[in-house]
Design a protein around this motif. Structure first.
Motif, mmCIF file in Angstrom:
data_model
loop_
_atom_site.group_PDB
_atom_site.id
_atom_site.type_symbol
_atom_site.label_atom_id
_atom_site.label_comp_id
_atom_site.label_asym_id
_atom_site.label_seq_id
_atom_site.Cartn_x
_atom_site.Cartn_y
_atom_site.Cartn_z
ATOM 1 N N MET A 311 0.834 -1.191 0.000
ATOM 2 C CA MET A 311 0.000 0.000 0.000
ATOM 3 C C MET A 311 0.874 1.248 0.000
ATOM 4 O O MET A 311 2.035 1.197 0.419
ATOM 5 N N PRO A 312 0.317 2.367 -0.461
ATOM 6 C CA PRO A 312 1.118 3.597 -0.518
ATOM 7 C C PRO A 312 1.565 4.110 0.842
ATOM 8 O O PRO A 312 2.561 4.816 0.946
ATOM 9 N N GLY A 313 0.832 3.762 1.917
ATOM 10 C CA GLY A 313 1.199 4.225 3.259
ATOM 11 C C GLY A 313 0.538 5.531 3.632
ATOM 12 O O GLY A 313 -0.288 6.076 2.899
ATOM 13 N N ALA A 314 0.922 6.050 4.807
ATOM 14 C CA ALA A 314 0.320 7.286 5.316
ATOM 15 C C ALA A 314 0.471 8.392 4.263
ATOM 16 O O ALA A 314 1.420 8.394 3.480
ATOM 17 N N ALA A 347 -0.733 0.649 16.979
ATOM 18 C CA ALA A 347 0.324 1.326 16.221
ATOM 19 C C ALA A 347 0.283 2.837 16.423
ATOM 20 O O ALA A 347 1.329 3.482 16.586
ATOM 21 N N LEU A 348 -0.918 3.415 16.439
ATOM 22 C CA LEU A 348 -1.042 4.875 16.510
ATOM 23 C C LEU A 348 -0.911 5.422 17.923
ATOM 24 O O LEU A 348 -0.623 6.610 18.099
ATOM 25 N N THR A 349 -1.149 4.601 18.913
ATOM 26 C CA THR A 349 -1.060 5.086 20.293
ATOM 27 C C THR A 349 0.299 4.805 20.929
ATOM 28 O O THR A 349 0.535 5.176 22.079
ATOM 29 N N ALA A 350 1.194 4.161 20.184
ATOM 30 C CA ALA A 350 2.500 3.839 20.731
ATOM 31 C C ALA A 350 3.474 5.005 20.653
ATOM 32 O O ALA A 350 4.559 4.942 21.240
ATOM 33 N N GLY A 351 3.096 6.074 19.957
ATOM 34 C CA GLY A 351 4.008 7.193 19.769
ATOM 35 C C GLY A 351 4.953 6.924 18.618
ATOM 36 O O GLY A 351 4.951 5.852 18.017
ATOM 37 N N ASP A 353 6.847 8.003 14.803
ATOM 38 C CA ASP A 353 6.552 8.561 13.489
ATOM 39 C C ASP A 353 5.248 8.001 12.927
ATOM 40 O O ASP A 353 5.030 6.782 12.929
ATOM 41 N N LEU A 354 4.403 8.877 12.401
ATOM 42 C CA LEU A 354 3.103 8.460 11.880
ATOM 43 C C LEU A 354 3.259 7.507 10.703
ATOM 44 O O LEU A 354 2.610 6.454 10.648
ATOM 45 N N ALA A 355 4.106 7.852 9.754
ATOM 46 C CA ALA A 355 4.280 7.007 8.572
ATOM 47 C C ALA A 355 4.783 5.620 8.956
ATOM 48 O O ALA A 355 4.343 4.603 8.415
ATOM 49 N N ARG A 356 5.705 5.562 9.905
ATOM 50 C CA ARG A 356 6.232 4.273 10.337
ATOM 51 C C ARG A 356 5.156 3.456 11.047
ATOM 52 O O ARG A 356 5.069 2.236 10.868
ATOM 53 N N ALA A 357 4.338 4.116 11.848
ATOM 54 C CA ALA A 357 3.262 3.409 12.548
ATOM 55 C C ALA A 357 2.266 2.816 11.563
ATOM 56 O O ALA A 357 1.849 1.662 11.694
ATOM 57 N N VAL A 358 1.884 3.604 10.566
ATOM 58 C CA VAL A 358 0.924 3.120 9.571
ATOM 59 C C VAL A 358 1.526 1.991 8.747
ATOM 60 O O VAL A 358 0.858 0.995 8.449
ATOM 61 N N GLN A 363 1.628 -3.676 7.083
ATOM 62 C CA GLN A 363 2.370 -4.910 6.865
ATOM 63 C C GLN A 363 1.706 -6.080 7.582
ATOM 64 O O GLN A 363 1.524 -7.164 7.005
ATOM 65 N N ALA A 364 1.326 -5.877 8.834
ATOM 66 C CA ALA A 364 0.661 -6.942 9.592
ATOM 67 C C ALA A 364 -0.727 -7.223 9.031
ATOM 68 O O ALA A 364 -1.118 -8.384 8.852
ATOM 69 N N MET A 365 -1.493 -6.166 8.748
ATOM 70 C CA MET A 365 -2.868 -6.323 8.282
ATOM 71 C C MET A 365 -2.935 -7.048 6.945
ATOM 72 O O MET A 365 -3.793 -7.916 6.742
ATOM 73 N N LEU A 366 -2.070 -6.699 6.012
ATOM 74 C CA LEU A 366 -2.073 -7.371 4.713
ATOM 75 C C LEU A 366 -1.746 -8.854 4.868
ATOM 76 O O LEU A 366 -2.301 -9.702 4.157
ATOM 77 N N ARG A 367 -0.884 -9.185 5.812
ATOM 78 C CA ARG A 367 -0.495 -10.586 6.020
ATOM 79 C C ARG A 367 -1.674 -11.400 6.548
ATOM 80 O O ARG A 367 -2.092 -12.376 5.930
ATOM 81 N N TYR A 368 -2.234 -11.010 7.695
ATOM 82 C CA TYR A 368 -3.304 -11.830 8.273
ATOM 83 C C TYR A 368 -4.632 -11.604 7.566
ATOM 84 O O TYR A 368 -5.455 -12.512 7.475
#
Length: 413
Positions: A311-314, A347-351, A353-358, A363-368
């Motif tokens: 996916m293109p990402g954030a 991912a978003l509540t861990a603090g 970089d936004l792009a890295r979190a997304v 990556q996980a979502m596409l896999r499962y």
């Protein structure tokens, strides 16, 4: 990631609202926009099975009040699954929740209206109903501007498309990834579970969920749904929509070429087609289908998401059916959407970089997510297979697994 990124969720369905709860609890500003106007606009005819995966996601994301509303609304129905031959001879019995005690470890059923009621609890200042999303543009500062049918716009740091299988967000973000017709038709209906019906229906279909696998093409799934634990005030009660009614749900699936058009508006025509397909099966199965109200019978062309590997990402991402819409043949679509919500929340509540979190979420979502798509697709194609060798192998596998389970229980006892 900025100190207070704002997330705009397009779609107030199961996954989108679960995500909103999780982000709000985690201190991330969030707004959900949903095109329907009131809570009861989202009614659909059948109930949802919530697995431990889905329940855990709800428990992790929902505020305590919303979680309590969910727990008090789920029905206390049997959770086992039995695979039968067309003559209702047992091949395999599974009861995955036999020893579960905590609500998040159990398999439960709940009406869609009751689940949405729980998910909207405490979100009055977050959910905006009646807002029809039309598209988005990127801003020079890296943010996103979402546009709506009434001419208004809303800016955000992250746009999440949770707008279902016909997602407008996906069509703009990933053009050419519309769902694929897999050549399978499913016809489903409801049999009202009155005291009289319990006496007439075979005990097998009122004891839990079943899958009937004949040696010939097609298969029949049934599930007993008991009314919601917490009785809701809602629209006029009828069997199609009433969250308090007890009923047996059934669905027959086969290759589209052997089935009537699912667009057939007369439920009685679809009902008659299923009765013809199961002629010669255990008589009680015909009682189930024939005794259903034709108004509850409908057909659907089974579709599945086109594969997505990247996916293109954030600052735009997707969730649930908007990205990995799957056939109903595995019963895991809603639970996978809830897993998405919990994964993106974490991912978003861990603090950071936004792009890295997304990117980590995607990556996980596409896999499962697409593993679930492939599982449901295999099940759908198996249902439509006319290979007697393949179906004999399937039935033999179920029979062997059932024998092994019985031996294991005997040894344990």
């Amino acid at each position: 990631m900025t100190s207070s990124p704002h997330v705009l969720v397009v779609g107030g369905g199961i996954g989108g609202l679960c995500l909103a709860h999780g982000l709000r609890r985690g201190g991330v500003p969030v707004t959900v926009v949903e095109r329907t106007l009131v809570r009861t606009d989202w009614l659909q005819g059948y109930r949802i099975h919530i697995s431990p995966t889905g329940a855990t996601a709800l428990h992790d994301c929902l505020a305590p009040e919303a979680w309590d509303r969910f727990v008090t609304a789920v029905s206390t129905q049997p959770t086992g699954m039995t695979v039968y031959t067309e003559q209702l001879r047992t091949l395999l019995h599974i009861d995955p929740a036999a020893r579960a005690t905590d609500p998040e470890d159990q398999h439960r059923g709940i009406s869609r209206i009751a689940l949405r009621d729980a998910l909207l609890t405490g979100l009055d200042d977050v959910a905006e109903l009646g807002a029809e999303f039309t598209g988005y543009t990127f801003l020079p500062d890296g943010r996103v501007r979402a546009a709506f049918a009434d001419g208004t716009t809303r800016d955000c740091d992250l746009l999440v498309g949770a707008d279902g299988s016909n997602s407008r967000v996906r069509r703009q973000l990933l053009p050419g990834t519309d769902r694929v017709d897999i050549g399978v038709t499913a016809i489903a209906g409801k049999h009202h579970l009155t005291a009289e019906a319990r006496a007439l229906l075979p005990a097998e279909v009122t004891a839990g969920s079943t899958m009937v696998v004949p040696p010939t093409p097609g298969f029949l799934f049934t599930a007993m749904w008991l009314g919601d634990g917490r009785r809701l005030d809602g629209p006029p009660a009828d069997l199609l929509l009433d969250p308090n009614a007890d009923y047996v749900f059934w669905a027959y699936a086969d290759a589209a070429a052997r089935m009537p058009s699912p667009e057939e508006p007369d439920g009685a025509v679809l009902q008659a087609a299923v009765r013809e397909r199961i002629s010669g099966w255990a008589p009680g199965l015909d009682v189930l289908v024939a005794g259903s109200d034709p108004a509850t019978v409908n057909g659907v062309r089974v579709r599945s998401a086109a594969p997505v590997t990247a996916m293109p990402g954030a600052p735009v991402t997707l969730l649930g059916d908007a990205i990995h819409s799957m056939t109903p043949m595995a019963g895991i679509g809603a639970n996978t959407a809830l897993r998405d919500a919990a994964t993106l929340t974490a991912a978003l509540t861990a603090g950071g970089d936004l792009a890295r979190a997304v990117a980590g979420y995607e990556q996980a979502m596409l896999r499962y997510g697409f593993a679930a798509v492939r599982q449901s697709l295999r099940n759908a194609r198996m249902a439509a297979s006319d290979s007697r060798l393949l179906r004999a192998g399937l039935r033999g596998g179920f029979r062997a697994a059932g024998a092994l389970t019985r031996r294991s229980r005997g040894t344990a006892s």
